[in-house]
Design a protein around this motif. Structure first.
Motif, PDB file in Angstrom:
ATOM      1  N   ASP A  62      -7.386   6.389  47.410  1.00  0.00           N
ATOM      2  CA  ASP A  62      -7.448   6.448  45.958  1.00  0.00           C
ATOM      3  C   ASP A  62      -8.770   7.121  45.566  1.00  0.00           C
ATOM      4  OD1 ASP A  62      -6.926   5.815  43.225  1.00  0.00           O
ATOM      5  OD2 ASP A  62      -8.150   4.010  43.409  1.00  0.00           O
ATOM      6  N   LYS A 115       2.582   5.459  44.665  1.00  0.00           N
ATOM      7  CA  LYS A 115       1.698   5.819  45.778  1.00  0.00           C
ATOM      8  C   LYS A 115       2.357   5.546  47.125  1.00  0.00           C
ATOM      9  CE  LYS A 115      -2.562   5.578  43.143  1.00  0.00           C
ATOM     10  NZ  LYS A 115      -3.955   5.105  43.059  1.00  0.00           N
ATOM     11  N   ASP A 152      -2.403   0.612  43.464  1.00  0.00           N
ATOM     12  CA  ASP A 152      -2.422   0.972  44.881  1.00  0.00           C
ATOM     13  C   ASP A 152      -1.547   0.053  45.733  1.00  0.00           C
ATOM     14  OD1 ASP A 152      -4.482   3.075  44.636  1.00  0.00           O
ATOM     15  OD2 ASP A 152      -5.785   1.403  44.098  1.00  0.00           O
TER      16      ASP A 152
END
Length: 259
Positions: free
Chosen positions: A24, A177, A204
């Protein structure tokens, strides 16, 4: 994992050439700031990530909720694969300078949220794969912003709500993601490698789950309930762990850099 999970670093003994790292950006590689355009990637952090990419034979990607156009100008000298808009966009360093078109499925959500943002002085961002409401400078509107995004996606199977750190987004249901991690692992230099996803936010979490499903693990920065196998307290803790994994820089023990 629960909120009382003991913060522990992942194992330091990793064969880096057989692993791929998916990182990230905001809150992981660069401190979170009030306005996204003001973000700064420290030169020593860029050097650390480049050392990691070299050790992983290029198997390092930035996986961010930012649009490609919003993150790439802030990567400095790094030439990495970048996935933007929660996996909706992917740019390869040797690929054309193109960006994904804005998804038509988001038109109605943008129309619904634009007036909400204007009435409350919030920043609205139309990404190719999401519509984001930012309320970092107006935290008192956070609950209303989250509710507005939930309402904007309600009943639409093509969309889902994603709530992150001072931002709520109406995003494409097919993006995420975790989707980005799985897609990148199909191609060199990531193919056949064990994935490690690193992030700091609830956005995430599907990346952590995908990494675990594929034999790797997630590392979350900060104290929070998480599906990541490991947690560290701060970005600096992550940088220190990463530096300890890497071959010495310039023949010295560790990078000798402070983060």
């Amino acid at each position: 994992m629960t909120d009382d999970t003991r913060l522990v670093p992942p194992p330091r003994e990793l064969d880096l050439a057989s692993h791929a790292f998916f990182l990230d950006f905001d809150g992981t590689l660069a401190p979170i700031v009030d306005h996204p355009d003001a973000v700064k990637l420290a030169p020593e952090t860029a050097e650390l990530v480049q050392r990691l990419a070299d050790a992983c034979d290029g198997g390092v990607a930035i996986v961010t909720g930012r649009a490609l156009a919003s993150v790439r100008p802030h990567l400095g000298p790094l030439s990495l694969v970048v996935s933007g808009s929660h996996g909706h966009e992917i740019h390869w360093p040797d690929g054309p300078e193109t960006e994904a078109a804005q998804a038509a499925e988001l038109d109605a959500a943008f129309a619904a949220l634009d007036g909400f943002a204007s009435d409350r002085g919030l920043r609205i961002e139309r990404k190719p794969g999401a519509v984001a409401l930012h309320y970092r400078n107006a935290e008192h509107h956070g609950a209303d912003a989250r509710a507005a995004v939930e309402a904007a996606v309600a009943g639409d199977p093509d969309l889902r709500a994603i709530h992150g750190n001072m931002v709520s987004e109406a995003a494409l249901a097919r993006a995420g993601k975790g989707v980005a991690v799985r897609e990148l692992l199909k191609s060199a230099p990531f193919r056949s490698k064990t994935p490690i996803m690193v992030g700091d936010d609830v956005t995430d979490e599907d990346g952590f789950r995908a990494a675990a499903d594929l034999g790797g693990f997630g590392l979350r920065i900060g104290r929070a309930s998480t599906d990541a196998a490991y947690q560290v307290e701060t970005m600096d803790d992550f940088f220190g762990w990463l530096d300890g994994l890497l071959p010495p820089a310039d023949g010295k023990s560790g990078s000798g850099q402070e983060h």
